[in-house]
Design an enzyme around this catalytic site. Structure first.
Site, PDB file in Angstrom:
ATOM      1  N   CYS A   1       0.646  -1.115   0.004  1.00 32.69           N
ATOM      2  CA  CYS A   1      -0.134  -0.131  -0.039  1.00 32.69           C
ATOM      3  C   CYS A   1       1.050   1.203   0.021  1.00 32.69           C
ATOM      4  O   CYS A   1       0.450   2.350  -0.323  1.00 32.69           O
ATOM      5  CB  CYS A   1      -1.067   0.028   1.191  1.00 32.69           C
ATOM      6  SG  CYS A   1      -1.770  -1.473   1.024  1.00 32.69           S
TER       7      CYS A   1
ATOM      8  N   CYS B   1       0.665   2.848   6.123  1.00 31.39           N
ATOM      9  CA  CYS B   1       1.106   1.437   6.518  1.00 31.39           C
ATOM     10  C   CYS B   1       0.990   0.632   5.383  1.00 31.39           C
ATOM     11  O   CYS B   1       0.168   0.740   4.264  1.00 31.39           O
ATOM     12  CB  CYS B   1       0.184   1.068   7.587  1.00 31.39           C
ATOM     13  SG  CYS B   1      -1.597   0.629   6.957  1.00 31.39           S
TER      14      CYS B   1
ATOM     15  N   HIS C   1      -9.684   2.052  -1.363  1.00 35.04           N
ATOM     16  CA  HIS C   1      -8.183   1.951  -1.403  1.00 35.04           C
ATOM     17  C   HIS C   1      -7.643   0.895  -2.487  1.00 35.04           C
ATOM     18  O   HIS C   1      -7.520  -0.380  -1.838  1.00 35.04           O
ATOM     19  CB  HIS C   1      -8.106   1.343  -0.010  1.00 35.04           C
ATOM     20  CG  HIS C   1      -6.532   0.980   0.373  1.00 35.04           C
ATOM     21  ND1 HIS C   1      -5.215   1.541  -0.207  1.00 35.04           N
ATOM     22  CD2 HIS C   1      -5.821  -0.306   1.088  1.00 35.04           C
ATOM     23  CE1 HIS C   1      -4.283   1.044   0.128  1.00 35.04           C
ATOM     24  NE2 HIS C   1      -4.483   0.001   1.269  1.00 35.04           N
TER      25      HIS C   1
HETATM   26  C1  LIG Z   1      -2.205  -3.890   1.887  1.00 43.36           C
HETATM   27  C2  LIG Z   1      -1.454  -3.015   2.655  1.00 43.36           C
HETATM   28  O1  LIG Z   1      -0.011  -2.863   2.041  1.00 43.36           O
HETATM   29  C3  LIG Z   1      -1.728  -2.115   3.847  1.00 43.36           C
HETATM   30  C4  LIG Z   1      -3.378  -2.164   3.997  1.00 43.36           C
HETATM   31  O2  LIG Z   1      -3.972  -0.869   3.365  1.00 43.36           O
HETATM   32  S1  LIG Z   1      -4.287  -3.136   4.546  1.00 43.36           S
HETATM   33  C5  LIG Z   1      -5.698  -2.918   4.081  1.00 43.36           C
HETATM   34  C6  LIG Z   1      -5.851  -3.871   3.058  1.00 43.36           C
HETATM   35  N1  LIG Z   1      -7.447  -3.951   2.358  1.00 43.36           N
HETATM   36  C7  LIG Z   1      -7.951  -4.989   2.934  1.00 43.36           C
HETATM   37  O3  LIG Z   1      -7.729  -5.907   3.563  1.00 43.36           O
HETATM   38  C8  LIG Z   1      -9.363  -5.019   2.433  1.00 43.36           C
HETATM   39  C9  LIG Z   1     -10.213  -5.330   3.679  1.00 43.36           C
HETATM   40  N2  LIG Z   1     -11.674  -5.449   3.107  1.00 43.36           N
HETATM   41  C10 LIG Z   1     -12.364  -6.476   2.816  1.00 43.36           C
HETATM   42  O4  LIG Z   1     -11.665  -7.826   2.852  1.00 43.36           O
HETATM   43  C11 LIG Z   1     -14.054  -6.411   2.706  1.00 43.36           C
HETATM   44  O5  LIG Z   1     -14.220  -5.179   2.261  1.00 43.36           O
HETATM   45  C12 LIG Z   1     -14.738  -6.772   3.800  1.00 43.36           C
HETATM   46  C13 LIG Z   1     -14.360  -8.180   4.311  1.00 43.36           C
HETATM   47  C14 LIG Z   1     -14.254  -5.729   4.937  1.00 43.36           C
HETATM   48  C15 LIG Z   1     -16.132  -6.636   3.572  1.00 43.36           C
HETATM   49  O6  LIG Z   1     -16.628  -7.088   2.373  1.00 43.36           O
HETATM   50  P1  LIG Z   1     -18.064  -7.494   2.064  1.00 43.36           P
HETATM   51  O7  LIG Z   1     -18.714  -8.167   3.417  1.00 43.36           O
HETATM   52  O8  LIG Z   1     -18.126  -7.973   0.656  1.00 43.36           O
HETATM   53  O9  LIG Z   1     -18.638  -5.880   2.361  1.00 43.36           O
HETATM   54  P2  LIG Z   1     -19.840  -5.522   1.746  1.00 43.36           P
HETATM   55  O10 LIG Z   1     -20.879  -6.565   1.270  1.00 43.36           O
HETATM   56  O11 LIG Z   1     -19.748  -4.319   0.851  1.00 43.36           O
HETATM   57  O12 LIG Z   1     -20.650  -4.697   2.856  1.00 43.36           O
HETATM   58  C16 LIG Z   1     -21.207  -5.186   3.978  1.00 43.36           C
HETATM   59  C17 LIG Z   1     -22.500  -4.547   4.615  1.00 43.36           C
HETATM   60  O13 LIG Z   1     -21.700  -3.318   5.090  1.00 43.36           O
HETATM   61  C18 LIG Z   1     -22.714  -2.103   4.639  1.00 43.36           C
HETATM   62  N3  LIG Z   1     -21.450  -0.988   4.556  1.00 43.36           N
HETATM   63  C19 LIG Z   1     -20.425  -1.037   4.201  1.00 43.36           C
HETATM   64  N4  LIG Z   1     -19.615   0.022   4.328  1.00 43.36           N
HETATM   65  C20 LIG Z   1     -20.738   1.028   5.014  1.00 43.36           C
HETATM   66  C21 LIG Z   1     -20.769   2.152   5.453  1.00 43.36           C
HETATM   67  N5  LIG Z   1     -19.822   3.023   5.326  1.00 43.36           N
HETATM   68  N6  LIG Z   1     -21.950   2.881   5.750  1.00 43.36           N
HETATM   69  C22 LIG Z   1     -23.080   1.915   6.177  1.00 43.36           C
HETATM   70  N7  LIG Z   1     -23.119   0.561   5.591  1.00 43.36           N
HETATM   71  C23 LIG Z   1     -21.758   0.247   5.209  1.00 43.36           C
HETATM   72  C24 LIG Z   1     -23.022  -2.819   3.164  1.00 43.36           C
HETATM   73  O14 LIG Z   1     -24.056  -1.984   2.732  1.00 43.36           O
HETATM   74  C25 LIG Z   1     -23.514  -4.033   3.179  1.00 43.36           C
HETATM   75  O15 LIG Z   1     -24.606  -4.241   4.166  1.00 43.36           O
HETATM   76  P3  LIG Z   1     -25.694  -5.076   3.833  1.00 43.36           P
HETATM   77  O16 LIG Z   1     -25.180  -6.284   4.171  1.00 43.36           O
HETATM   78  O17 LIG Z   1     -26.919  -4.703   4.538  1.00 43.36           O
HETATM   79  O18 LIG Z   1     -26.098  -4.976   2.300  1.00 43.36           O
END
Ligand SMILES: CC(=O)CC(=O)SCCNC(=O)CCNC(=O)[C@H](O)C(C)(C)COP(=O)(O)OP(=O)(O)OC[C@H]1O[C@@H](n2cnc3c(N)ncnc32)[C@H](O)[C@@H]1OP(=O)(O)O
Length: 425
Positions: A91, A412, A382
């Site tokens: 990242c 990070c 992201h």
């Molecule tokens: C990599 C590097 O070097 C360093 C870094 O940055 S580390 C970070 C790297 N990034 C990651 O690891 C990504 C992590 N994220 C994920 O794996 C996935 O997004 C997750 C597992 C967290 C979620 O995935 P998901 O379950 O498919 O999410 P999604 O279906 O979109 O949302 C679930 C619910 O949350 C709700 N929701 C999400 N964001 C919301 C918000 N801001 N406000 C209100 N509701 C929200 C959605 O509407 C959905 O609701 P319903 O079930 O009622 O429909």
């Protein structure tokens, strides 16, 4: 030795960031990078110009993207005499591509260059297992039809099972989210403070779009003109109702889809140069990149995977005789709300600062109102390698609008690293 020269940030652009499997499913890293670099070329009138270097990067990348930096440069409208390189630090990638360009400018190797990055989780390389790959290579190398057939002797249907790239640490097998859950527990970061942080990120990004902040920073692509993860209408009640996404069983999980970044596609890039090159080409210097630093933590033996920015910032501030409070605003990448909150808590902790950072006292508190003034990754999304250049472009513009100041950038990364920088105007 030539003297070190100031490095000017002239500005950046990006395409709107889009959630996985939405608008950019059939475009991939090269297409997103070409659109972004093309927009940067347009913005700064760089058609046909030869720059010193284009550095791009991607975390999840097809081998057919080849050297992404060079390939994208060749299709961008720049002179084909502009070299290109591809770098990767998870990242931190596009902050690092910017630092790569900055270092070359600083020591006098180039006068101007572009740093950026791109990532897709919608067009990922899905590969066959080792066994089938060996068979395919053997068949490709075979000289006769008989030898080609022989390569598949004993073939089993199970060999067709594909391997998907994962967002997991190879040494621990844990995802970024699972690691961040561990950090949130260690630093006692409450669920409601994570949700509040996430909501605030969405509100700030929405407000910035409304006041036109992104008008010259985000170029439309594939019919999209705003980050499609942005939820201006999100509420604390809805966020509080979401189930833990990574620790689903202990009853103590606090990271959810709402306070974690989503998997995202996108690209971004920034133009850097010497002051003299900027003046000669009629471009305003938005700010200077004063310094940068990278650090790593030993997450395999117990340190928090995403805590390395605490170390990198401490080292960079010491070298520059600055304190954590000597900044007008802060751009802290929100991999997860908990990551930001753990970082802030660590800097406030006397024990952590003494024992881990080797400082005489705590680095102290930052006013949260000064952090991520135009929203950040929780709201924008992201695309791993595109986040750094998104942040630098926005911070440079913010410094211009404020008429001056100093910004701390902190990112990070996977692999337990942190990439940080100081921007000044
Ligand atoms: C990599 C590097 O070097 C360093 C870094 O940055 S580390 C970070 C790297 N990034 C990651 O690891 C990504 C992590 N994220 C994920 O794996 C996935 O997004 C997750 C597992 C967290 C979620 O995935 P998901 O379950 O498919 O999410 P999604 O279906 O979109 O949302 C679930 C619910 O949350 C709700 N929701 C999400 N964001 C919301 C918000 N801001 N406000 C209100 N509701 C929200 C959605 O509407 C959905 O609701 P319903 O079930 O009622 O429909």
């Amino acid at each position: 030795m030539r003297p070190v020269r100031p490095v000017a940030v002239l500005g950046g652009v990006r395409i709107p960031f889009c959630r996985q499997n939405t608008a950019y499913t059939d475009v991939g890293n090269l297409g997103m990078s070409v659109r972004t670099l093309g927009a940067l070329v347009e913005k700064f009138g760089l058609h046909g110009q030869q720059l010193g270097e284009v550095a791009m990067g991607a975390v999840i990348k097809h081998s057919s993207d080849w050297n992404l930096g060079r390939e994208a440069a060749l299709s961008s409208g720049l002179s084909p005499l502009t070299p290109g390189i591809t770098l990767q630090r998870a990242c931190g990638t596009s902050l690092d591509t910017i630092v790569h360009i900055a270092n070359k400018i600083a020591v006098g190797q180039i006068e101007a260059g572009i740093g950026g990055g791109s990532d897709t989780t919608s067009d990922v390389p899905i590969v066959y297992g080792q066994k089938l790959r060996r068979r395919l290579l053997a068949a490709a190398a075979a000289k006769t039809p008989k030898d080609k057939l022989a390569a598949f002797k004993g073939f089993k249907l199970a060999e067709l099972k594909p391997d998907f790239p994962g967002v997991a640490e190879p040494r621990t097998g844990k995802s970024m989210g699972e690691h961040c859950e561990d950090m949130a527990k260690e630093w006692n970061i409450a669920r409601d403070s994570q949700d509040e942080w996430a909501l605030s990120s969405h509100k700030k990004l929405a407000a910035a779009y409304e006041r036109g902040f992104f008008d010259d920073l985000v170029v439309s692509f594939r019919g999209v003109s705003r980050d499609n993860n942005l939820r201006a209408d999100s509420t604390l009640e809805k966020l509080a109702s979401l189930k833990p996404a990574f620790d689903k069983t202990s009853g103590r999980g606090t990271l959810t889809a709402g306070n974690s970044t989503p998997l995202t596609d996108g690209a971004s890039a920034c133009l850097l140069a010497t002051d003299e090159w900027a003046a000669a080409h009629g471009h305003e210097v938005l700010c200077h990149l004063r310094d940068a630093q990278v650090a790593a933590v030993d997450f395999v033996h117990g340190e928090g995977l995403l805590m390395a920015p605490t170390v990198a910032v401490a080292e960079m501030l010491a070298r520059n005789n600055l304190t954590l409070q000597d900044f007008d605003f802060y751009e802290i990448h929100e991999a997860f709300a908990a990551q930001v909150l753990c970082t802030l808590r660590a800097w406030e902790s006397e024990e952590y600062c003494r024992t881990r950072l080797g400082l005489p006292a705590a680095m102290g508190r930052i006013d949260p109102a000064k952090i991520n003034p135009n929203g950040s990754s929780l709201a924008a999304g992201h695309p791993f390698a595109a986040t750094g250049a998104r942040i630098v472009a926005a911070a440079a513009k913010e410094l211009k609008l404020r008429g001056g100041g100093r910004c701390l950038v902190s990112i990070c990364t996977a692999g337990g690293m942190g990439v940080v920088a100081i921007l000044e105007r």
